[in-house]
Design an enzyme around this catalytic site. Structure first.
Site, PDB file in Angstrom:
ATOM      1  N   ASP A  84       0.890  -1.152   0.034  1.00 39.43           N
ATOM      2  CA  ASP A  84       0.044   0.117  -0.015  1.00 39.43           C
ATOM      3  C   ASP A  84       0.599   1.133  -0.079  1.00 39.43           C
ATOM      4  O   ASP A  84       2.027   1.325   0.538  1.00 39.43           O
ATOM      5  CB  ASP A  84      -0.937  -0.012   1.131  1.00 39.43           C
ATOM      6  CG  ASP A  84      -2.222   0.830   1.175  1.00 39.43           C
ATOM      7  OD1 ASP A  84      -2.728   0.898   0.110  1.00 39.43           O
ATOM      8  OD2 ASP A  84      -2.580   1.378   1.966  1.00 39.43           O
ATOM      9  N   ASP A 106       1.344   5.437  -5.304  1.00 42.39           N
ATOM     10  CA  ASP A 106       0.950   6.746  -4.631  1.00 42.39           C
ATOM     11  C   ASP A 106       1.609   7.868  -5.295  1.00 42.39           C
ATOM     12  O   ASP A 106       2.839   8.139  -4.928  1.00 42.39           O
ATOM     13  CB  ASP A 106       0.668   6.795  -3.253  1.00 42.39           C
ATOM     14  CG  ASP A 106      -0.074   8.044  -2.825  1.00 42.39           C
ATOM     15  OD1 ASP A 106      -0.210   8.790  -3.632  1.00 42.39           O
ATOM     16  OD2 ASP A 106      -0.265   7.836  -1.644  1.00 42.39           O
ATOM     17  N   HIS A 183      -7.201   9.913   6.059  1.00 48.10           N
ATOM     18  CA  HIS A 183      -6.435   8.844   6.752  1.00 48.10           C
ATOM     19  C   HIS A 183      -6.015   9.482   8.326  1.00 48.10           C
ATOM     20  O   HIS A 183      -6.105  10.719   8.695  1.00 48.10           O
ATOM     21  CB  HIS A 183      -4.763   8.881   6.024  1.00 48.10           C
ATOM     22  CG  HIS A 183      -5.107   8.406   4.761  1.00 48.10           C
ATOM     23  ND1 HIS A 183      -5.051   9.123   3.566  1.00 48.10           N
ATOM     24  CD2 HIS A 183      -4.753   7.086   4.532  1.00 48.10           C
ATOM     25  CE1 HIS A 183      -5.059   8.397   2.582  1.00 48.10           C
ATOM     26  NE2 HIS A 183      -4.966   7.041   2.878  1.00 48.10           N
ATOM     27  N   GLY A 212      -8.983   5.806   4.316  1.00 45.75           N
ATOM     28  CA  GLY A 212      -9.338   6.445   5.638  1.00 45.75           C
ATOM     29  C   GLY A 212     -10.865   5.815   5.910  1.00 45.75           C
ATOM     30  O   GLY A 212     -11.346   6.743   6.647  1.00 45.75           O
ATOM     31  N   THR A 236      -6.316   2.591  11.020  1.00 41.32           N
ATOM     32  CA  THR A 236      -6.200   3.120  12.271  1.00 41.32           C
ATOM     33  C   THR A 236      -7.379   2.819  13.176  1.00 41.32           C
ATOM     34  O   THR A 236      -7.094   2.664  14.567  1.00 41.32           O
ATOM     35  CB  THR A 236      -6.573   4.734  12.214  1.00 41.32           C
ATOM     36  OG1 THR A 236      -5.745   5.576  11.180  1.00 41.32           O
ATOM     37  CG2 THR A 236      -6.292   5.470  13.371  1.00 41.32           C
TER      38      THR A 236
END
Length: 289
Positions: A84, A106, A183, A212, A236
């Site tokens: 990722d 990314d 995120h 996110g 998270t």
């Protein structure tokens, strides 16, 4: 069962009109919690290892990647490995040999034309080596310790026409879009633009990815999948649950020095979060045709 491929899990999710949960790995306990929680939910799952997590492990990809591959292959549900938020092209090159079937490259920090150029180069290399490639268009804040971006600021959201052009120009297999999440959110207060998601799903011929997702409430998350989101990235939320369990255990037993005593409840707390969110994702109907 054998290690699954992300492209196959995404195709199955689109065909069944449901979401695909993807959880980020930082430690071995994360990977164990993700596979155990997915089994508890009876859900296919993607284990994601980010470039930041690789940096945390001294820049060494293989040790944790191989552990994730073993856990994924031993799981009683289909499980795939995804690399990722890769910005380093050399890390992209290391993905196939490490067991990854997909990479999120990314280049979203670059100017639009440079993003297209860099992503198209990554896609060309990835496809030659059997990798499914995801990219990002729009501004999804909260990366690498930066403060969460105001998801409602002008120019933040992904434009459907630009997204369609980006996919055509780069050949990406999936697209992460900015629709109101960020995120590193530790509270589930994000409000998503579901009308925009529907427009993006209609304009873009590849699966949409929601980054996110830890900050997105259950009802918002379900509505996003109904509107057309497919791959749902969560990280998270696991850290929040695991850290809370460690704090509680050490607070109750300050004499503890054996990490197994506080990592065990942390792993179980993360397992519970995975099971709950994976079940929500796979049970929410997707809106894509």
């Amino acid at each position: 069962m054998p290690l699954a491929r992300t492209a196959d899990l995404l195709a199955a999710a689109v065909q069944a009109r449901r979401g695909l949960p993807a959880f980020n790995v930082i430690t071995l306990e994360h990977a164990e919690a993700i596979t155990a929680g997915a089994e508890r939910a009876g859900a296919a799952v993607v284990l994601q290892l980010s470039q930041n997590a690789v940096a945390y492990h001294g820049g060494r990809l293989l040790p944790l990647a191989r552990a994730c591959a073993e856990l994924a292959a031993a799981a009683r549900v289909p499980a795939a490995l995804h690399l990722d938020h890769v910005e380093d092209f050399e890390l992209l090159r290391a993905a196939p040999a490490a067991g990854f079937s997909s990479v999120m490259y990314d280049a979203s920090r670059l100017a639009p034309a440079e993003n297209v150029k860099a992503t198209a180069r990554a896609v060309e290399w990835a496809h030659r080596h059997g990798l499914h490639l995801e990219a990002e268009l729009g501004r999804i804040g909260g990366k690498s310790g930066e403060p969460p971006l105001d998801a409602h600021a002008p120019g933040t959201r992904t434009d459907p026409a630009e997204a369609a052009g980006f996919v055509a120009d780069t050949g990406v297999d999936a697209l992460a879009v900015a629709v109101g999440s960020s995120h590193a959110m530790t509270t589930r207060t994000a409000a998503l633009d579901h009308a925009l998601i529907r427009r993006l799903a209609a304009a873009v011929p590849v699966p949409l990815v929601l980054h996110g997702s830890s900050g997105v409430p259950d009802t918002e998350l379900g509505a996003a999948i109904t509107a057309g989101m497919v791959k749902i990235n969560i990280g998270t939320a696991l850290n929040t649950a695991g850290t809370a369990a460690i704090r509680a255990e050490l607070g109750a037993h300050p004499e503890l020095v054996d990490p197994r005593r506080y990592l065990t409840p942390a792993r179980e707390a993360m397992t519970g979060v995975v099971a709950e969110l994976a079940a929500l994702v796979v049970d929410s109907p997707a809106g894509r045709a």
